[in-house]
Design an enzyme around this catalytic site. Structure first.
Site, PDB file in Angstrom:
ATOM      1  CG  HIS A 141      -0.371  -0.013   2.590  1.00 25.09           C
ATOM      2  ND1 HIS A 141      -0.117  -0.635   3.390  1.00 25.09           N
ATOM      3  CD2 HIS A 141       0.087   1.379   3.134  1.00 25.09           C
ATOM      4  CE1 HIS A 141       0.417  -0.185   4.501  1.00 25.09           C
ATOM      5  NE2 HIS A 141       0.429   1.030   4.306  1.00 25.09           N
ATOM      6  CG  ASP A 171      -0.123  -3.928   2.835  1.00 23.69           C
ATOM      7  OD1 ASP A 171       0.368  -3.728   1.598  1.00 23.69           O
ATOM      8  OD2 ASP A 171      -0.083  -3.292   3.685  1.00 23.69           O
ATOM      9  N   GLY A 248       3.319   6.969   7.770  1.00 26.05           N
ATOM     10  CA  GLY A 248       4.622   6.929   7.534  1.00 26.05           C
ATOM     11  C   GLY A 248       5.611   5.870   7.872  1.00 26.05           C
ATOM     12  CG  ASN A 249       6.165   4.419  12.054  1.00 24.74           C
ATOM     13  OD1 ASN A 249       5.778   5.162  12.683  1.00 24.74           O
ATOM     14  ND2 ASN A 249       7.485   3.976  11.966  1.00 24.74           N
ATOM     15  CB  SER A 250       3.013   1.834   6.113  1.00 23.64           C
ATOM     16  OG  SER A 250       2.000   1.987   6.905  1.00 23.64           O
ATOM     17  CG  LEU A 305      -5.085 -27.988   4.129  1.00 25.70           C
ATOM     18  CD1 LEU A 305      -3.973 -28.864   3.905  1.00 25.70           C
ATOM     19  CD2 LEU A 305      -5.044 -27.551   5.531  1.00 25.70           C
ATOM     20  N   GLY A 306      -7.078 -26.495   0.757  1.00 24.30           N
ATOM     21  CA  GLY A 306      -8.126 -26.963   0.206  1.00 24.30           C
ATOM     22  C   GLY A 306      -9.459 -27.517   0.970  1.00 24.30           C
TER      23      GLY A 306
END
Length: 507
Positions: A141, A171, A248-250, A305-306
């Site tokens: 993001h 992400d 801003g830390n992302s 895994l289904g």
């Protein structure tokens, strides 16, 4: 001397991460005079003697202090500025429809040549250098939709970055700058983290570069959607901390006190958009696998895994007479031709561990599966008829096979797109579209599209150029839901026959 005893507190120092934690308090002597030079003592026999000051603690709280970890990691975190060109009609100056109605618009009376819109700052985030030759991991993001990425190192050098690959599901994104001999934050073992352990968040909150905040690990394998009653996120297996993290830390680093990367800071729990007590990081057990996949294959190799499942509840336990376990993953259905069905797992089984790692909840199950690729073999332990069993499962991809998935690209459609001539549009009474040419094996041919077919719109979006097709394709491929990866195409053949096609883009 005044009868009221005046006690002055001159020092209250708690050294949480230094060599000793002490509390020093000034106390009155028998004559009413204060003293500051009382010898501190650890002698238990004298601790309760009136008038004696004493040492509360005299041993290291932790092996290192915060400065060591901060100094060793701060240069390995970068600032990321994203730029994009504003879309749509560009306004020039002030325009009020009410004012224009009565007095006229000066722009309609005096048409002016509009300038081409310029790139503008779109967002600010952080990234972590993971190789000396310029590979950087960040959040998807942070860079999503950017036309240009400007990377600033801690020494103020700036570079433009290239996106090597993204994974919206977790992400995460991998980008690269053209540089060498960069400081690298070594990867640590997020599995070894313990609740209550000190960690540091390193990033650029609000544009304040090279910011370090401290906190402890509050929880592991945390599901955000469960806590917030929001839509299900991609990984659902976060490290929860109380280290202050803000916009801003992302994409920044979560490190342990050895200066090792244990997570990528991603989200906060907040009703205001700013830090409100808890933050969440993607563990390196997942980051390592995702980054390796992007570097090696160009895309993430995701194993499934289904099964359709729910977490075991007291109601299910009572209804199904499950007494051998209190929690786990209750299998509601198994997918036809899926990995679980092939291994003999059945509806009603309760999965309790993968490769010996407990799966008390869906977050832990997701974290375990995100470590593996199609074709990998895992040991799945489950409860059936109140008895524990373990089977070996060969994991599949979303298509029910173990093949390696190729990086998504519009070239997988298997054709080129030619701009229509004005004569063709006039003849067919259409205003736009692109014509399929050079058809070969690929998604379009599999869907039944023939050479010469004219694409008018895809997923209700008008198509007038090859760039339009690519933009729509990329937007579809960014979807977290594999079942939504379909092109619904409306078009016409040169004979005038209108046709509709559904092109499956699922991996």
């Amino acid at each position: 001397m005044n009868n009221t005893v005046k006690t002055t507190l001159i020092g209250f120092a708690v050294a949480t991460v230094s060599s000793a934690a002490t509390i020093t308090v000034l106390m009155p002597d028998s004559s009413g005079n204060s003293f500051a030079d009382t010898q501190l003592t650890d002698d238990a026999a004298t601790v309760n003697q009136p008038g004696n000051a004493f040492r509360v603690a005299n041993h290291p709280g932790v092996e290192n202090d915060f400065t060591t970890a901060a100094e060793s990691t701060i240069n390995g975190v970068v600032s990321i500025k994203s730029y994009a060109t504003p879309r749509g009609r560009q306004s020039q100056g002030y325009s009020d429809p009410f004012f224009d109605f009565f007095f006229g618009s000066p722009y309609r009376q005096q048409p002016q040549q509009q300038e081409q819109p310029k790139q503008q700052p779109m967002g600010l985030g952080s990234g972590v250098i993971i190789s000396a030759d310029g590979h950087i991991v960040t959040n998807n993001h942070v860079i999503d939709g950017a036309e240009r990425l400007e990377i600033t190192l801690n020494d103020n050098r700036t570079f433009n970055a290239t996106v090597l690959g993204t994974d919206p599901t977790t992400d995460l994104a991998l980008i690269k700058i053209d540089a060498t001999d960069l400081p690298v934050i070594p990867f640590g073992d997020s599995d070894a983290l313990k609740i209550g352990e000190w960690v540091l968040a390193v990033g650029n909150p609000f544009g304040f570069t090279s910011t370090v905040t401290a906190g402890i690990v509050s929880a592991k394998a945390r599901s955000i959607s469960q806590a917030t009653n929001s839509r299900r996120m991609g990984i659902e297996s976060y490290i929860q901390t109380d280290a202050a993290v803000n916009p801003g830390n992302s994409g920044g680093a979560l490190v342990n006190l050895r200066g090792e990367l244990v997570g990528i800071n991603t989200a906060i729990y907040s009703q205001t958009g700013n830090y409100a007590g808890y933050s969440f990081a993607i563990p390196t057990s997942i980051v390592t696998k995702i980054m390796t996949d992007i570097k090696t294959y160009g895309t993430v190799q995701r194993a499934v895994l289904g099964i359709a499942f729910t977490e075991l509840t007291p109601e299910i336990r009572e209804k199904k007479d499950i007494t051998a376990v209190n929690d786990g993953i209750y299998v509601e259905e198994t997918t036809d031709r899926g990995a679980a069905m092939a291994a003999g797992i059945k509806p009603g089984d309760v999965i309790v561990a993968i490769n010996g790692n407990p799966t008390h909840n869906s977050a832990q199950l997701t974290e375990q599966l995100n470590r593996y690729r199609p074709g990998d073999k895992i040991k799945v332990s489950f409860i059936r008829d109140n008895k524990k069993q373990t089977v070996e499962v060969t994991l599949f991809n979303n298509q029910g096979s173990t093949r390696i998935v190729q990086a998504a690209s519009v070239t997988s459609l298997g054709c080129a797109f030619k701009k229509l001539s004005d004569e063709t549009k006039k003849q067919l009474k259409i205003s736009g579209g692109v014509q399929v040419t050079g058809l070969k094996d690929g998604r379009f041919k599999d869907a039944g599209v023939k050479d010469g077919f004219i694409v008018l719109d895809i997923n209700n979006a008008a198509v007038n150029s090859a760039d339009d097709v690519e933009k729509i394709y990329n937007a579809i491929m960014k979807s977290n839901d594999n079942y939504d990866k379909v092109m619904f195409i409306t078009g016409i053949y040169p004979t005038g026959k209108k046709m509709y096609y559904a092109v499956d883009l699922a991996e």
